[in-house]
Write an enzyme that holds these catalytic residues in place. Sequence first.
Site, PDB file in Angstrom:
ATOM      1  N   ARG A   1      -1.552  -3.736 -17.644  1.00  0.00           N
ATOM      2  CA  ARG A   1      -2.885  -3.134 -17.829  1.00  0.00           C
ATOM      3  C   ARG A   1      -3.004  -2.006 -16.825  1.00  0.00           C
ATOM      4  NH1 ARG A   1      -5.674  -6.428 -21.314  1.00  0.00           N
ATOM      5  NH2 ARG A   1      -7.359  -4.924 -21.352  1.00  0.00           N
TER       6      ARG A   1
ATOM      7  N   GLU B   1      -0.491   4.732  -0.702  1.00  0.00           N
ATOM      8  CA  GLU B   1      -1.333   5.912  -1.005  1.00  0.00           C
ATOM      9  C   GLU B   1      -0.518   7.184  -0.883  1.00  0.00           C
ATOM     10  OE1 GLU B   1      -5.057   6.084   1.033  1.00  0.00           O
ATOM     11  OE2 GLU B   1      -5.605   4.070   0.397  1.00  0.00           O
TER      12      GLU B   1
ATOM     13  N   THR C   1      -3.199   4.302 -22.046  1.00  0.00           N
ATOM     14  CA  THR C   1      -3.004   3.053 -21.315  1.00  0.00           C
ATOM     15  C   THR C   1      -1.550   2.634 -21.510  1.00  0.00           C
ATOM     16  OG1 THR C   1      -3.776   1.903 -23.284  1.00  0.00           O
ATOM     17  CG2 THR C   1      -5.358   2.167 -21.500  1.00  0.00           C
TER      18      THR C   1
ATOM     19  N   TYR D   1       0.851  -1.198   0.000  1.00  0.00           N
ATOM     20  CA  TYR D   1       0.000   0.000   0.000  1.00  0.00           C
ATOM     21  C   TYR D   1       0.875   1.232   0.000  1.00  0.00           C
ATOM     22  CZ  TYR D   1      -4.901  -0.962  -0.093  1.00  0.00           C
ATOM     23  OH  TYR D   1      -6.152  -1.282  -0.530  1.00  0.00           O
TER      24      TYR D   1
ATOM     25  N   LYS E   1      -2.165  -2.379 -24.416  1.00  0.00           N
ATOM     26  CA  LYS E   1      -2.349  -2.236 -25.876  1.00  0.00           C
ATOM     27  C   LYS E   1      -0.991  -2.344 -26.580  1.00  0.00           C
ATOM     28  CE  LYS E   1      -6.673   0.390 -25.689  1.00  0.00           C
ATOM     29  NZ  LYS E   1      -6.787   1.012 -24.349  1.00  0.00           N
TER      30      LYS E   1
ATOM     31  N   ASP F   1      -5.885  11.403 -26.391  1.00  0.00           N
ATOM     32  CA  ASP F   1      -5.911  10.058 -25.819  1.00  0.00           C
ATOM     33  C   ASP F   1      -5.158   9.172 -26.808  1.00  0.00           C
ATOM     34  OD1 ASP F   1      -6.482   7.460 -25.108  1.00  0.00           O
ATOM     35  OD2 ASP F   1      -8.563   7.860 -24.566  1.00  0.00           O
TER      36      ASP F   1
END
Length: 434
Positions: free
Chosen positions: A236, A57, A227, A55, A230, A201
């Site tokens: 991903r 954050e 992304t 974690y 692709k 994009d």
Amino acid sequence: MAERFPHLKNSDPEVYDLIQKQIEFESTTLKMIASESFAPYEVMEAQGSPFTNKYAEGYPGARYYEGNEFADQIENLARERGKKLFGAEHINVQPYSGSPANNAVYRAIAKPGDKIMGMPVSQSGHLTHGWKVSFSGMDYTQVPFGPDPVTGKIDMDQVRQIALAERPRMIWAGTSAYTYKLDYAAFADIAREVDAYLVADIAHINALIIAGVHPDPVPHCDIVSSTSHKMLRGPRAGFILSKIEDRYQQKYYAESKFNLAQRVDRAVFPCLQGGPHMHAIAAMAFAFGYAMTDEFKEYGRQILKNAQALGGYLQQRGVALIGGGTETHILLLDFRKEEYTGKDVSQAMAKCGIIGNFNMVPGDTRKPFTTSGVRLGTPSLTAMGMKEADMEKVADFISRVCQAVKNQNIDDVAPGIRGEVAEFCRSFTIPGLA
Ligand code: DSN
């Protein structure tokens, strides 16, 4: 080679078995979904690393949890490599994927109800560019533009007229089923004329940009989202490139103490996301490093060469294409004049081991669940090592499927073609699977 997934094999044969089946499927089919490619082993290793446990954050140097010395270093590595790769002032590597990245873009530069210009899904755009069933179409007001129904090409004069009439807060220059290059300089001129933010994009085309065979949006845009899977072949996940300063700070954010880069970061965390996926960020660091190599740039150039060669061979065999070819990795097979649909063809192709997707085409009169088109792309075939000459064989398979759909005898011919496709695939080394 050492056996893969030995622990899963021992402890959960059911999951192991399905992974093996997926490997066999991907090894014996022509993966032609335009948004897919093959992640190398390194990407999968990084994603399977202990960073999946962590974690973190916050951002490097400013976390809400302890124990992030190496998480900070891996995120900084991804950020530095990503900025260098794309020549960007700022990058955020935490978005979980493309849609969350685009959600964060809206939060950074628009307010609910604002007008945003984007291409509808039915006209080569993406769900998150304001399509009505997506958060982007519910929370913001899409002002649509799209390709000309005859040429399949965006008419920049029309884009300008719409922008002048509607004065949107932002303009999306991004596509997911478009066969022409995008003119970011022209988009930027229009955006400046109406005081709109310009956002590219590039999820579909980032490797083409890196390879220098598609215009670069970074100098022209306020924000660029993408992304990292692709054709980039990373995990991903998503990332956002931006300028640091906001050219419209005084006009739209005079009350804010945050510049554009800070607003992007705050939009990702804490506005939309909690803990970043550190295992994906580790894999992204690798993917950005790999994308800087000559080998990757050659792959990007070859994607385009293969798409253009495939388009030529398909047309020689009587398969119609939107725009008569392509300037990108995408071919849009055009069945508007046929009695059968895009869905008929894509399902028939799948029976033969050629995996694409049915897709609306410009000027389509059929519904989204049948369509008159099939969208195909060449990134996966290129990652397998295919070259232009191999595209003749691929075109041959596809045209035989189209002929069988026309003759209504696909079930007779499918087993034979399926076997030939599998044999053809086995003659290549598939990254991450072999
Ligand atoms: N759904 C992806 C595509 O296939 O184009 C884009 O997110």
